[in-house]
Structure formats: structure tokens, C-alpha cells
Design a protein around this motif. Structure first.
Motif, PDB file in Angstrom:
ATOM      1  N   GLN A 414       0.823  -1.210   0.000  1.00 32.25           N
ATOM      2  CA  GLN A 414       0.000   0.000   0.000  1.00 32.25           C
ATOM      3  C   GLN A 414       0.853   1.255   0.000  1.00 32.25           C
ATOM      4  O   GLN A 414       0.543   2.233  -0.700  1.00 32.25           O
ATOM      5  N   ASN A 415       1.930   1.252   0.767  1.00 34.80           N
ATOM      6  CA  ASN A 415       2.814   2.418   0.816  1.00 34.80           C
ATOM      7  C   ASN A 415       3.476   2.685  -0.534  1.00 34.80           C
ATOM      8  O   ASN A 415       3.837   3.823  -0.837  1.00 34.80           O
ATOM      9  N   CYS A 416       3.613   1.613  -1.328  1.00 35.13           N
ATOM     10  CA  CYS A 416       4.173   1.779  -2.679  1.00 35.13           C
ATOM     11  C   CYS A 416       3.131   2.300  -3.658  1.00 35.13           C
ATOM     12  O   CYS A 416       3.448   2.596  -4.822  1.00 35.13           O
ATOM     13  N   GLY A 417       1.874   2.409  -3.228  1.00 35.54           N
ATOM     14  CA  GLY A 417       0.805   2.880  -4.091  1.00 35.54           C
ATOM     15  C   GLY A 417       0.250   1.819  -5.015  1.00 35.54           C
ATOM     16  O   GLY A 417      -0.395   2.138  -6.022  1.00 35.54           O
ATOM     17  N   TRP A 418       0.465   0.530  -4.657  1.00 36.60           N
ATOM     18  CA  TRP A 418       0.067  -0.571  -5.540  1.00 36.60           C
ATOM     19  C   TRP A 418      -1.204  -1.276  -5.068  1.00 36.60           C
ATOM     20  O   TRP A 418      -1.638  -2.234  -5.711  1.00 36.60           O
ATOM     21  N   TRP A 419      -1.798  -0.828  -3.966  1.00 38.51           N
ATOM     22  CA  TRP A 419      -2.956  -1.539  -3.412  1.00 38.51           C
ATOM     23  C   TRP A 419      -3.888  -0.540  -2.738  1.00 38.51           C
ATOM     24  O   TRP A 419      -3.443   0.501  -2.257  1.00 38.51           O
ATOM     25  N   SER A 420      -5.190  -0.872  -2.731  1.00 38.29           N
ATOM     26  CA  SER A 420      -6.183   0.033  -2.149  1.00 38.29           C
ATOM     27  C   SER A 420      -7.214  -0.758  -1.366  1.00 38.29           C
ATOM     28  O   SER A 420      -7.310  -1.984  -1.483  1.00 38.29           O
ATOM     29  N   GLU A 421      -8.022  -0.058  -0.577  1.00 38.03           N
ATOM     30  CA  GLU A 421      -9.083  -0.694   0.201  1.00 38.03           C
ATOM     31  C   GLU A 421     -10.114  -1.344  -0.722  1.00 38.03           C
ATOM     32  O   GLU A 421     -10.660  -2.412  -0.410  1.00 38.03           O
ATOM     33  N   GLN A 426     -12.674  -6.365  -2.868  1.00 38.64           N
ATOM     34  CA  GLN A 426     -12.995  -7.172  -4.044  1.00 38.64           C
ATOM     35  C   GLN A 426     -12.288  -8.517  -4.007  1.00 38.64           C
ATOM     36  O   GLN A 426     -12.885  -9.557  -4.319  1.00 38.64           O
ATOM     37  N   LEU A 427     -11.020  -8.510  -3.632  1.00 39.88           N
ATOM     38  CA  LEU A 427     -10.241  -9.747  -3.589  1.00 39.88           C
ATOM     39  C   LEU A 427     -10.828 -10.719  -2.579  1.00 39.88           C
ATOM     40  O   LEU A 427     -11.056 -11.893  -2.900  1.00 39.88           O
ATOM     41  N   ARG A 428     -11.069 -10.270  -1.378  1.00 39.20           N
ATOM     42  CA  ARG A 428     -11.554 -11.167  -0.330  1.00 39.20           C
ATOM     43  C   ARG A 428     -12.942 -11.723  -0.665  1.00 39.20           C
ATOM     44  O   ARG A 428     -13.211 -12.909  -0.443  1.00 39.20           O
ATOM     45  N   ASN A 429     -13.809 -10.902  -1.185  1.00 39.02           N
ATOM     46  CA  ASN A 429     -15.144 -11.380  -1.568  1.00 39.02           C
ATOM     47  C   ASN A 429     -15.061 -12.402  -2.694  1.00 39.02           C
ATOM     48  O   ASN A 429     -15.767 -13.420  -2.690  1.00 39.02           O
ATOM     49  N   SER A 430     -14.201 -12.137  -3.672  1.00 36.45           N
ATOM     50  CA  SER A 430     -14.068 -13.022  -4.824  1.00 36.45           C
ATOM     51  C   SER A 430     -13.498 -14.376  -4.424  1.00 36.45           C
ATOM     52  O   SER A 430     -14.018 -15.428  -4.838  1.00 36.45           O
ATOM     53  N   VAL A 431     -12.450 -14.379  -3.615  1.00 37.85           N
ATOM     54  CA  VAL A 431     -11.820 -15.641  -3.212  1.00 37.85           C
ATOM     55  C   VAL A 431     -12.780 -16.468  -2.370  1.00 37.85           C
ATOM     56  O   VAL A 431     -12.901 -17.690  -2.556  1.00 37.85           O
TER      57      VAL A 431
END
Length: 489
Positions: A414-421, A426-431
Motif C-alpha cells: 500500500q505504501n508503494c501505491g500498488w494496493w487500495s481498500e 474485491q479480492l476477499r469477496n471473490s476468493v
């Protein structure tokens, strides 16, 4: 000079911090913040690539069998290193003598080798407990694509463990074992390897298969033991295996995979393959005889194999303090002449960097490497275990909340700007959705026919096996209510 810090957390009560700092499950260990990775793996400095050659002992036909029996690899690298280590500038003919294995110096004073060093071997890490990059860290750069995939796989593994564990508690599968707290070891080590590298796992490395493309449906099929299971329903749940992914089938006996890994790595060396073998083991497995046989075998033949030990503090209910008196696992490598490193197993960047460097050495220098990853098994050993019976609850809570490898790596991504809430949700719901659907499909898939229990062992089944098969079929026919209805007789 390396800088040192104490392991601490700003999110846990003082009495827990004090307790943990006084002694981690495997004892207090310094954290190497600046961590020269290359020097940690190669304290003696750079070593040239191995120059290998065959030595023809007899003019025999050059087929595989005679090659193995009559010819052997010789390593000029190992010989030079041994000569350099054993020689001394002060030696002369009166002070040293050649013994089997090399020159040994004489002394006139009785001097026993110390049982242990006063200071523990430091632990390499790159990210601090909050996921912040440590200044001047020596690590392998990771691209955005790889970092996002690593984090996504760590989350997927975490969710998979939760749902399958719940499924076992509901009676839908017979057994399960989680990787909780060890997600970084699974995914980061796999990310540093190639598809050509051969994996011999223990039983807590499903993340390696996940990284290589083993689908959630394939995991569900194996745990349910249905017709689609590659093991044909004959293995326990979580005993995954995939020839397609160069992942040997997991087996329950502890440490048997280590001598096998050394042998497979030696075959890669004989065939001049640019690949290595990686064999995983827990700290409890290092107390088995096969651990020592495997390391010694690999060292002698100089096989390109990485022995990766997950030192998570507990061998089921046995604490590491009751297993050995040495400084963990990393020091055992030197006893066998194997280059070794200790790494923070909850730091995905550190694990990735260490395995990347180890792989390069194993292949380019044709040598075994030992990696000890210090981590903690947050979950129970398996669904057959209750770890609160032998360890304190606050210890488990501390590691689950303050030193979680998934959260630590997420902070960095997240600190690298590569991930968001939004991506997280979306990821957790999809998996979760995919896993629930995979379990439903696996439950509806037929079980393997009874004939599969008796196949794949003999080319022509012996009469006693045929008798057992006929007896089983007759038993199922006479007592149909005692067996699943979807078994094909």
C-alpha cells in the motif's frame, strides 16, 4: 557493522512485549536491519562458479547406468575452499599433519570447542513490524506485478485455510491443517523460484502450489477425495501433489523428503539442468535422522538443493527448547559444510530475497543451501490438535495481531501505491465466493471407484491383492448402508 534492534510492537500490552522480548519461542534473536544478504549467505566472500568435469575411470559404454556407477562429478570449488579453510600461514611440517580430509594443525594446550556461541546468529529482514522498509536494506527488488500477486496469494491462502478449517469442523472433510502465520514463507519462497525448480514439500506449503497455478477447485477436489482428485482419493486431505507443477505429493512421514531431495538435485546436476530442488521441513523434522542424512548426502555430492526449514517454535506440542540445545537450525548447516542463512519468516521481502540468492548459488555454484525461517505457527498444528493446552493464549494473540506477515506485507504494498481498500474488499469477496463454489462442486463429484484402491502399485496385481479387492466388494454389497452411496462397486 550491522545495526541491531529488539523485536517490539506498539500495538500489544507491555506485559506481552516484555515476555516476548525476553524470549521468543526459539529464544531472543538479533534482527539484522541493514543485512548484507550476500555476505550473510557467503561470509567468506565471493566464490567462483563451480567447474565440473567427468572423470572416466574405465572405457565403458556411456549409458545412464554405467555413467552413474563409474563416473562421478568432481568440484574444484569445494576442494579449493577446503584447502583454504584448513591451511594456516603459521603451519609448518612440525605443527600440522595431513589427516583424512585435509591438513590439521597441532596445539599443545587442551582446548574443547565451545558447545555454542555467546551470541545467536542474526536474523535477516527487510521490513520492520509495521511494514516499513528498513533504511539501507539489502534486498531483491520486486516489481509491482509480482508484489501484487504475492499479496493476493497470501490473502487467498489465508481465506482458503479459514474456509477449509470450518468445513472440517462441519464434518464435510475429515482433516485439515492450516498455514496461518506462515503465509509469507509459502508465497514469497515460491515467487523466488521458477517452474522448472522441483518442490518436495512437507505439509504446510500449499501456498507454493497456489502460486504455481493450482486452482481452488483442485484444492477442494483433493480435500474431498473425489473422482477429480489426482491422488484418486487414496491420500489424506491436504496431501496435495501435481506433476504438472513439479510438486511432489505430500506424505505424512516426517523428513523422508530430504534425502530424496538431495538425490533428485544430484540428478539435475548430472543432466546439467539449470534448476534446483527445494525441500521444506519444520523444526520438528530436523530432529529426525533423515534430516542429517539428507544434508550430509547433499553436501558430499554438492547437489543444487535448498533445504528450507520453517522454525515456527513448535513441533506439534513440543517446544524447540525441548528439541535441541543448539542455536536453532541455521548452525547445523555448517556442521555438514553447507552455507546457511537465518531469515525473518514473517517478512515476505526478506524471504523472497534470501531464496532468490540461495537459488542462484545452488545452481551457479552447484551446492546445497540451508535457510532457517523464524516464524510462528498461529493456528493449531492440525484439526486434531488444541494448541491452547500447551501454550499461552496471549502468546498466540501477540503473533496473530502484532507480527502477522500478511498485514506487514500489505502495508508495504500500500505504501508503494500498488494496493487500495477497494481492491482488498474485491479480492476477499471473490476468493471466498470461489472457494465456497469449489467445495460445493467437489461434494457433488463422484468418489473414485473401488478399483482405484488397488491400481498403480503392481503391473500385474498379485493374487492376495485380488482376494482383498473381491472381499471388499462383497462387504460393500452386503452392508451398503455403511458406505457412501456414490462409490462405484
Amino acid at each position: 557493522m550491522a545495526n541491531w534492534c529488539r523485536i517490539s510492537s506498539r500495538t500489544i500490552s507491555n506485559h506481552v512485549k516484555t515476555r516476548v522480548n525476553q524470549g521468543l519461542p526459539w529464544g531472543a534473536v538479533g534482527i539484522n536491519q541493514t543485512s548484507g544478504l550476500s555476505s550473510a549467505l557467503n561470509p567468506g566472500g565471493p566464490v567462483s562458479d563451480g567447474n565440473w568435469r567427468y572423470q572416466n575411470r574405465l572405457p565403458v559404454p556411456r549409458n545412464r547406468a554405467t555413467l552413474f556407477c563409474n563416473q562421478r562429478f568432481e568440484s574444484t570449488v569445494a576442494e579449493k575452499q577446503r584447502d583454504s579453510f584448513l591451511s594456516s600461514e603459521s603451519d609448518d611440517d612440525h605443527q600440522s599433519v595431513d589427516f583424512p580430509g585435509g591438513k590439521v594443525s597441532y596445539i599443545s594446550k587442551m582446548n574443547f570447542i565451545s558447545e555454542s556461541s555467546q551470541t545467536r546468529v542474526p536474523c535477516y529482514r527487510v521490513l520492520d513490524d509495521d511494514g516499513e522498509l528498513i533504511t539501507d536494506s539489502d534486498f531483491q527488488q520486486v516489481s509491482k506485478e509480482v508484489a501484487v500477486k504475492m499479496y493476493s496469494n497470501m490473502v487467498s491462502l489465508q481465506i482458503m485455510d479459514t474456509i477449509f478449517y470450518e468445513a472440517q469442523r462441519q464434518g464435510r472433510i475429515s482433516f485439515y491443517l492450516t498455514s496461518a502465520g506462515e503465509e509469507a514463507i509459502n508465497i514469497a519462497s515460491a515467487a523466488a523460484l521458477t517452474e522448472q525448480d522441483i518442490i518436495l514439500p512437507q505439509y504446510r506449503e500449499p501456498g507454493v502450489l497456489l502460486w504455481r497455478g493450482f486452482s481452488l477447485q483442485e484444492f477442494a477436489d483433493q480435500c474431498l477425495g473425489n473422482k477429480a482428485d489426482y491422488g484418486k482419493g487414496r491420500q489424506m486431505p491436504i496431501h496435495y501433489g501435481s506433476r504438472k507443477h513439479n510438486f511432489f505429493t505430500i506424505s505424512s512421514p516426517i523428513a523422508t523428503q530430504l534425502p530424496q531431495a538431495a538425490g533428485i538435485a544430484y540428478s539435475l546436476k548430472m543432466d546439467n539442468k539449470k534448476a534446483c530442488v527445494v525441500s521444506y521441513i519444520g523444526d520438528g523434522g530436523t530432529s529426525e535422522g533423515d534430516f542429517h542424512a539428507g544434508l550430509n548426502f547433499a553436501a558430499v555430492v554438492e547437489a543444487p538443493v535448498i533445504f528450507f526449514c520453517r522454525n515456527n517454535g513448535w513441533a506439534i506440542s513440543t517446544n524447540v527448547s525441548e528439541q535441541f540445545r543448539s542455536d536453532g537450525i541455521v548452525v547445523k548447516g555448517r556442521a555438514y559444510g553447507i552455507r546457511s542463512i537465518r531469515v525473518d519468516g514473517n517478512d515476505a521481502l526478506a524471504v523472497y530475497s534470501a531464496v532468490s540468492a540461495a537459488r542462484e548459488m545452488a545452481i551457479n555454484e552447484q551446492r546445497p543451501i540451508l535457510i532457517e525461517a523464524l516464524t510462528y505457527r498461529v493456528g493449531h498444528h492440525s484439526t486434531s490438535d488444541d494448541s491452547t493446552k500447551y501454550r499461552q493464549l496471549d502468546e498466540i494473540v501477540y503473533w496473530k495481531n502484532a507480527r502477522d506477515p500478511v498485514n506487514r506485507f500489505r502495508n508495504w504494498v500500500q505504501n508503494c501505491g500498488w494496493w487500495s481498500e477497494q481492491q482488498e474488499t474485491q479480492l476477499r469477496n471473490s476468493v471466498r465466493k470461489q472457494l465456497l463454489e469449489a467445495i460445493q462442486v467437489a461434494e457433488k463429484t463422484e468418489k473414485p471407484p473401488l478399483s482405484e484402491m488397488f491400481s498403480d502399485v503392481y503391473d500385474y496385481p498379485p493374487t492376495n491383492l485380488e482376494e482383498q479387492e473381491n472381499h471388499l466388494r462383497e462387504t460393500v454389497r452386503r452392508h451398503p448402508d455403511d458406505y457412501p452411496a456414490d462409490i462405484s462397486v
